[in-house]
Design a protein around this motif. Structure first.
Motif, short mmCIF file in Angstrom:
data_model
loop_
_atom_site.label_atom_id
_atom_site.label_comp_id
_atom_site.label_asym_id
_atom_site.label_seq_id
_atom_site.Cartn_x
_atom_site.Cartn_y
_atom_site.Cartn_z
N ARG A 125 0.88 -1.18 0.00
CA ARG A 125 0.00 0.00 0.00
C ARG A 125 0.91 1.21 0.00
NH1 ARG A 125 -4.02 -1.93 4.79
NH2 ARG A 125 -3.60 -4.10 4.30
N PRO A 126 0.80 2.03 -1.03
CA PRO A 126 1.77 3.13 -1.15
C PRO A 126 1.86 4.01 0.09
CG PRO A 126 0.58 2.87 -3.20
CD PRO A 126 -0.04 1.91 -2.22
N ASP A 127 0.73 4.27 0.78
CA ASP A 127 0.84 5.13 1.97
C ASP A 127 1.64 4.44 3.07
OD1 ASP A 127 -1.22 3.30 2.04
OD2 ASP A 127 -2.46 4.50 3.40
N GLY A 176 5.74 -8.13 -5.08
CA GLY A 176 4.37 -7.71 -4.77
C GLY A 176 3.94 -6.44 -5.48
N TRP A 177 4.83 -5.83 -6.28
CA TRP A 177 4.52 -4.52 -6.86
C TRP A 177 3.93 -4.59 -8.27
CZ3 TRP A 177 6.85 -3.51 -11.49
CH2 TRP A 177 8.00 -4.25 -11.80
N PHE A 178 4.04 -5.73 -8.94
CA PHE A 178 3.73 -5.73 -10.38
C PHE A 178 2.34 -6.31 -10.66
CE2 PHE A 178 5.09 -10.17 -10.71
CZ PHE A 178 5.95 -10.25 -9.63
N HIS A 179 1.95 -6.17 -11.89
CA HIS A 179 0.59 -6.45 -12.35
C HIS A 179 0.04 -7.80 -11.84
CE1 HIS A 179 -2.85 -6.55 -15.01
NE2 HIS A 179 -2.46 -7.72 -15.48
N GLY A 180 -0.94 -7.75 -10.98
CA GLY A 180 -1.61 -8.97 -10.53
C GLY A 180 -0.85 -9.76 -9.47
N ARG A 181 0.18 -9.19 -8.90
CA ARG A 181 1.02 -9.95 -7.95
C ARG A 181 0.50 -9.72 -6.52
NH1 ARG A 181 4.34 -14.43 -8.09
NH2 ARG A 181 6.16 -14.17 -6.75
N PRO A 201 3.76 -2.07 -13.22
CA PRO A 201 3.18 -1.88 -11.89
C PRO A 201 1.72 -2.30 -11.83
CG PRO A 201 4.47 0.03 -12.50
CD PRO A 201 4.39 -0.83 -13.72
N ASP A 202 1.34 -2.89 -10.72
CA ASP A 202 -0.05 -3.29 -10.53
C ASP A 202 -0.92 -2.03 -10.48
OD1 ASP A 202 -1.98 -5.53 -9.81
OD2 ASP A 202 -2.36 -4.04 -8.24
N GLY A 256 -3.96 -1.56 -9.50
CA GLY A 256 -4.75 -1.35 -8.29
C GLY A 256 -3.89 -0.78 -7.16
N LYS A 257 -2.73 -1.35 -6.97
CA LYS A 257 -1.86 -0.89 -5.87
C LYS A 257 -1.17 0.42 -6.21
CE LYS A 257 -0.70 -5.62 -4.47
NZ LYS A 257 0.35 -6.66 -4.55
N TYR A 258 -0.80 0.55 -7.46
CA TYR A 258 -0.01 1.73 -7.88
C TYR A 258 -0.70 2.39 -9.08
CZ TYR A 258 3.63 -0.44 -5.01
OH TYR A 258 4.33 -0.97 -3.97
N PRO A 259 -1.86 3.05 -8.84
CA PRO A 259 -2.58 3.63 -9.99
C PRO A 259 -1.73 4.63 -10.77
CG PRO A 259 -3.58 4.25 -7.85
CD PRO A 259 -2.54 3.23 -7.57
N ASP A 260 -0.78 5.28 -10.11
CA ASP A 260 0.09 6.24 -10.81
C ASP A 260 1.47 5.65 -11.10
OD1 ASP A 260 -1.93 8.20 -10.65
OD2 ASP A 260 -1.36 8.56 -8.55
N GLY A 261 1.57 4.33 -11.03
CA GLY A 261 2.86 3.69 -11.27
C GLY A 261 3.77 3.80 -10.06
N LEU A 262 5.02 3.41 -10.27
CA LEU A 262 5.98 3.40 -9.15
C LEU A 262 6.71 4.73 -8.99
CD1 LEU A 262 7.70 -0.09 -9.55
CD2 LEU A 262 5.93 0.56 -7.91
N LEU A 263 6.57 5.59 -10.01
CA LEU A 263 7.37 6.83 -9.98
C LEU A 263 7.13 7.67 -8.72
CD1 LEU A 263 9.47 8.48 -11.49
CD2 LEU A 263 7.60 9.61 -12.72
N PRO A 264 5.86 7.88 -8.31
CA PRO A 264 5.66 8.71 -7.11
C PRO A 264 6.37 8.13 -5.88
CG PRO A 264 3.58 8.41 -8.28
CD PRO A 264 4.58 7.50 -8.94
N LEU A 265 6.29 6.83 -5.70
CA LEU A 265 6.94 6.23 -4.52
C LEU A 265 8.46 6.39 -4.63
CD1 LEU A 265 6.85 4.55 -1.90
CD2 LEU A 265 6.96 2.49 -3.33
#
Ligand code: GLA
Length: 724
Positions: A321-323, A345-350, A362-363, A365-374
């Motif tokens: 969960r990004p937060d 756990g970060w990629f599509h469907g994992r 990036p999944d 659901g978990k990362y709607p804006d991709g991994l860049l913000p994190l």
């Protein structure tokens, strides 16, 4: 160098390292004979006589004397293990080299032996080099000079000789979360054989071993070591010969039919990395560390101080969960972590380990804006961002497999056996390697990724390619090529080799990567043994070592934070727990440990490592040089003595005076004895360091405190000036 003994007309090929020498007896019409590998001989020192002239001919023996050569072959008068087993459709099943040409690459240091078998129509080039660290490297290239296919069953990377009084072989076995367990076997008339057919280096059988002469210890005596720099199947054997010597062969274990050389083709073996030391196991480890350090492909050419990791695996598993991840990153950066590694756990469907490998984006659901913000948030906290990948694998439940089911290694008619629910991709296929490179390249281009944890979580089974041929060997080569391609496009990125923990630790992968994940076991007590085993061959700075939670997830045992930190500290330090949930005292204590690591990592990660055992459940290790050491003393179980024996440090220079202080950041309550309180006070800068004579510390020893089980005392011992 190249010594000619005129009275016999025999030439000797002599290579000198600093402390070791290799001597081969040259013969123009056969493979050179092994005469010597061992402690350094003086310049000009050569055998008394050619080998065959120096030994009486035994009865009931072939009328030709066939000693051990550097390329023993089957079928002539050699009845021992052969370095080569090959045939052409059942014919030309025996080989014998009848021509030998020498090419010195560097006089006295490295040469190529060009051997020809004009009957079996093949050539063999054996490359030998002995460097200034006494590291002997051998590898072989077999050329098919005939007009028919040559089926190769076995080709040793090299054949070594060991003296007849070699007594014991020390090797490593293990399993997941329990790697590098030591096994001692006596050398006898039985063959000593270890094979690995799992397709990756394996947890079970490390591709290397150490042979000790009588009386050899950690610190003294003659020890020989050999390792195959290869991340696939392997075979190592030691065999007693009729002249009471031993031969030692290492090479790639080949599947039936795996190598069929077409006319004009060549088979190149991996490199055999060997060494001899008269300074026991620790001297041998120093030589191997030098060999690894020479090959490590650091971005920019040199290693920078090893940054402290936090790895999300045991803190979050698949529940990303990004937060929460941002909060973890904040807590980690507050205590001084320098690199945040986003694990599985970060990629599509994992969402578990049953699906998604292969779908490297990036999944949503978990990362709607991709991994860049994190990643940017991690960077804004002053940390590097790292990412877990397992490129060689695919889950049947993945978009990749649904689109390309033929990309997985498989054998028609056989079940698709999975391991951890996954299959292996045939990375040697151009389109598969291209797909993986494009996905990794896109991630590295889009996100500021400084580090990849490159995992590989299964063995190879039913490893047939699209032509129904065994793909083990080409798979390993293709993985190396893919790693190199990624590194060539992103030269600043560091890569860690992980395979369910320590299933792919070898000097082959370490020519393409920068760290190994030593074990999935973060139990500090288990880690003491695992890391000591690994340190025989790999240097501490690349040995991933994390401070895990208590209880440890893989064993259920708990150790206190200080012990967990002290065990991880000498390696490439990381944290693998949810640091958000530590109370203030624990967080402060952890920060002190990270500060200590930052203060001393350059000393820990350059120079030599000495391992020692005190008995009574106390082991120690020292890092640095003979004039400046950090020493860790670990008590792994309760004492059985009233008084702990003193710690003798045999590497210290007798005529120097040393300063001694304790470095443990939080002063342990259990510390007893006025002397140790003084050493601790010195470590805190409250009193001047204690002084001691090098000879006393080396021979009589440093008094140790009475320590609780699962505790560590850390000392700095630094030379001041000559004691005389
Ligand atoms: C392997 C690795 C672990 C972790 C998991 C993720 O087991 O060894 O460290 O990365 O995979 O699935």
């Amino acid at each position: 160098m190249y010594t000619h003994a005129p009275e016999s007309g025999t030439d000797y090929l002599i290579l000198h390292g600093c402390h070791t020498t290799v001597v081969l007896e040259y013969r123009p019409h056969e493979a050179p004979l092994w005469r010597y590998w061992g402690p350094r001989l003086p310049e000009g020192c050569a055998p008394l006589a050619p080998l065959r002239d120096g030994r009486a001919f035994p009865p009931a023996t072939m009328d030709v004397d066939q000693p051990l050569s550097i390329a023993p072959c089957f079928g002539g008068a050699w009845f021992g293990q052969s370095a080569l087993l090959a045939h052409r459709a059942g014919q030309q099943f025996e080989q014998a080299f009848d021509q030998c040409r020498i090419e010195w690459a560097q006089p006295g240091r490295s040469l190529i032996l060009h051997l020809e078998d004009t009957v079996a129509q093949l050539g063999l080039d054996i490359h030998l080099a002995l460097d200034e660290h006494d590291v002997l490297r051998l590898h072989s290239s077999l050329h098919n000079r005939g007009v028919d296919v040559l089926d190769v069953q076995w080709l040793a990377a090299g054949t070594l000789v060991l003296p007849g009084h070699a007594q014991q072989v020390r090797s490593f076995f293990g399993q997941w979360a329990n790697e590098f367990q030591v096994q001692h076997d006596p050398l006898s008339h039985d063959i000593w054989l270890r094979e690995n057919r799992r397709g990756r280096t394996s947890h079970d059988t490390f591709p290397g071993a150490v042979v000790m002469l009588p009386g050899a210890t950690e610190h003294a005596g003659t020890a020989f070591g050999a390792h195959l720099a290869w991340s696939g199947n392997h075979r190592q054997l030691i065999e007693r010969l009729h002249d009471a010597l031993f031969q030692w062969q290492l090479g790639e274990w080949l599947a039936p039919g795996e190598v069929r050389l077409e006319p004009g083709e060549t088979l190149d073996t991996p490199v055999l990395v060997a060494s001899c030391s008269t300074a026991g196991l620790n001297g041998l480890a120093a030589n191997f560390h030098a060999a690894v350090r020479a090959a490590l492909p650091w971005p920019g050419g040199t290693m920078r101080p090893r940054p402290i990791h936090i790895n999300t695996w045991e803190a979050m598993y698949f529940d990303h969960r990004p937060d929460e991840l941002r909060a973890l990153a904040e807590a980690a950066s507050e205590i001084g972590v320098e690199r945040f590694v986003l694990d599985d756990g970060w990629f599509h469907g994992r969402h578990h380990d049953r699906a998604a490998l292969g779908d490297w984006w990036p999944d949503e659901g978990k990362y709607p804006d991709g991994l860049l913000p994190l990643a940017q948030y991690v960077q804004s906290l002053g940390m590097e961002f790292g990412l877990w990948l397992e490129p060689e694998m695919v889950n049947p439940d993945s978009e990749l497999f649904r689109t390309h089911p033929d990309w997985a290694l498989q054998i028609e008619g056989r079940p698709l056996h999975t391991m951890r629910n996954q299959l292996v991709l045939d990375v040697s296929r151009g389109e598969v390697a291209d797909y993986l490179f494009e996905r990794i390249d896109a991630l590295l281009n889009e996100i500021p990724i400084a580090y990849i944890k490159w995992d590989m979580n299964r063995d190879l089974a039913h490893a047939g390619d699209a032509n129904a041929r065994p793909a083990y060997r080409r798979f390993v080569q293709a993985v190396y090529a893919l790693l190199d391609r990624v590194r060539a496009s992103h030269p600043a990125v560091e890569i860690e080799s992980c395979a369910s923990g320590g299933g792919r630790i070898d000097m082959g992968i370490l020519a393409h990567t920068h760290r190994v994940w030593t074990s999935d076991c973060n139990d500090a007590l288990s880690r003491v043994g695992i890391q000591r085993g690994a340190l025989q061959f790999i240097p501490p700075e690349i040995m991933g070592a994390h401070i895990g939670p208590a209880p440890a997830h893989t064993t259920g045992r708990s150790q206190n934070l200080d012990f967990r930190a002290a065990v991880a500290l000498p390696g490439h330090l990381g944290i693998e727990m949810d640091v958000r949930h530590l109370d203030r005292t624990q967080r402060n204590a952890l920060k002190c440990w990270l500060d200590l690591y930052k203060c001393w990592r350059e000393r820990l990660h350059h120079g030599q490592v000495w391992l020692g055992e005190l008995g009574d459940n106390v082991v120690w290790q020292a890092h640095g040089g003979t004039r400046d050491l950090i020493v860790f003393v670990y008590r792994t179980a309760p004492t059985t003595c009233r008084y702990t024996p003193p710690l003798r440090l045999p590497m210290l220079e007798h005529d120097l005076e040393y300063r001694i202080q304790r470095l443990d950041p939080p002063a342990p309550e259990w510390t007893s004895s006025p002397l140790n309180n003084t050493l601790l006070a010195a470590g805190r800068g409250e009193t001047p360091p204690l002084q001691g004579h090098g000879a006393w510390l080396a021979e009589a020893g440093l008094p140790l405190p009475r320590m609780l089980a699962e505790s560590c005392a850390i000392y700095r011992i630094e030379a001041m000036h000559s004691a005389s």
